[in-house]
Write an enzyme that holds these catalytic residues in place. Structure first.
Site, PDB file in Angstrom:
ATOM      1  CG  LEU A  73       0.290   5.904   2.429  1.00 21.31           C
ATOM      2  CD1 LEU A  73       0.982   5.434   3.680  1.00 21.31           C
ATOM      3  CD2 LEU A  73      -0.794   6.754   3.079  1.00 21.31           C
TER       4      LEU A  73
ATOM      5  CB  SER B 167      -0.906   0.194   1.200  1.00 20.57           C
ATOM      6  OG  SER B 167      -0.243  -0.146   2.303  1.00 20.57           O
ATOM      7  CD  GLU B 168       4.646  -0.240   1.420  1.00 17.49           C
ATOM      8  OE1 GLU B 168       5.196  -0.836   2.553  1.00 17.49           O
ATOM      9  OE2 GLU B 168       3.942  -0.856   0.535  1.00 17.49           O
ATOM     10  CB  THR B 169       2.305   3.371  -4.676  1.00 17.80           C
ATOM     11  OG1 THR B 169       1.731   2.124  -4.642  1.00 17.80           O
ATOM     12  CG2 THR B 169       4.114   2.786  -4.915  1.00 17.80           C
TER      13      THR B 169
END
Length: 281
Positions: free
Chosen positions: A146, A142-144
């Site tokens: 953010l 899920s980092e991308t």
């Protein structure tokens, strides 16, 4: 009753030679705050140093494995003095050092996933040898979403899933269920619910309990070296390790096979033992 040690972040109990490390900050869905990573690193160090430890089981309390990085601490890192060394990069790399140690831990690592395994939580699962999950578990890089990247976990996700699946998940932030995760090879076996997950962990630990503890350590280390060292010298050393194992556990293992009995090291688990070892009370 299992022996135990704990802090507020992670509860570690030992039963039948297995360390059960339970992430225990349900309010943050067991986000990987510095104190959580430090406690996990201490559990890994304990397993490294103690030849009697036969496996490590990772699980999260409160129905969630880990929501990944502690987003609440991101702003404080940005506000820190970066005049000499970037504190954001430093903290990020510290997690990578832990992931390296976890991935080469010479005992089997089981990740038991319920609820969210997001970002670093998914990376934690990918560094395990065996991943068990409930059908309603949710995984995501899920980092991308953010505006950041899965920097320290990317190699471990690629190692487990391959580059194509990692690109798909990382470039879209797609959330996948336990069933979808099993279809792409992230999860080894699914459970219907938490109780069935306890039974599944017991099954896999019983399988591990049939194997010579030293043989497992030697084998996992050998596999980790494959593809990274010249084949000839690797096989030369492997032959010497084989001979050492034969003269140690191998003598008992062959005798047990011949006599149609359990080897002396055999351990069996049941769901109640697993449930007790993972209790946060």
């Amino acid at each position: 009753m299992p022996d135990s040690s704990c802090n507020d972040a992670v509860i570690v109990r030992r039963a039948c030679g297995v360390l059960f490390a339970t992430l225990n900050i349900p309010a943050t869905r067991n986000a990987l705050a510095p104190e959580v990573v430090a406690a996990l690193a201490a559990a890994v160090a304990r397993a490294e140093a103690d030849p009697e430890v036969r496996a490590l089981v990772l699980r999260g309390a409160g129905g969630s494995f880990s929501a990944g990085g502690n987003v609440g601490s991101f702003q404080s890192r940005l506000d820190a003095d970066a005049s000499q060394e970037d504190p954001v990069a430093t903290r990020n790399r510290q997690f990578g050092y832990f992931m390296e140690r976890l991935s080469v831990l010479p005992v089997p690592v089981i990740a038991a996933v319920e609820g969210a395994a997001m970002g670093g939580g998914m990376g934690l699962a990918c560094a395990a040898d065996i991943v068990l999950a409930t059908r309603d578990a949710r995984f995501a890089l899920s980092e991308t979403t953010l505006g950041i990247v899965a920097a320290q976990i990317a190699p471990f996700v690629v190692q487990r899933l391959g580059a194509a699946a990692t690109r798909r998940l990382g470039l879209t932030g797609e959330r996948v269920s336990g069933e979808a995760a099993a279809a792409i090879g992230l999860v080894d076996q699914l459970a219907a619910d938490s109780a069935e997950l306890d039974a599944l962990i017991a099954e896999w630990l019983t399988r591990i309990g049939r194997c010579g503890p030293n043989a497992n350590r030697v084998f996992k280390t050998l596999v980790g070296r494959c593809g990274h060292e010249p084949l000839g010298p690797l096989l030369d050393q492997a032959s010497r390790q084989f001979a050492q194992c034969m003269r140690r556990e191998g003598a008992e293992g062959v005798a047990a096979f011949r006599d149609k009995r359990d080897a002396a090291w055999t351990v069996r688990f049941d769901a109640d033992t697993v449930r007790t070892a993972q209790s946060t009370r």
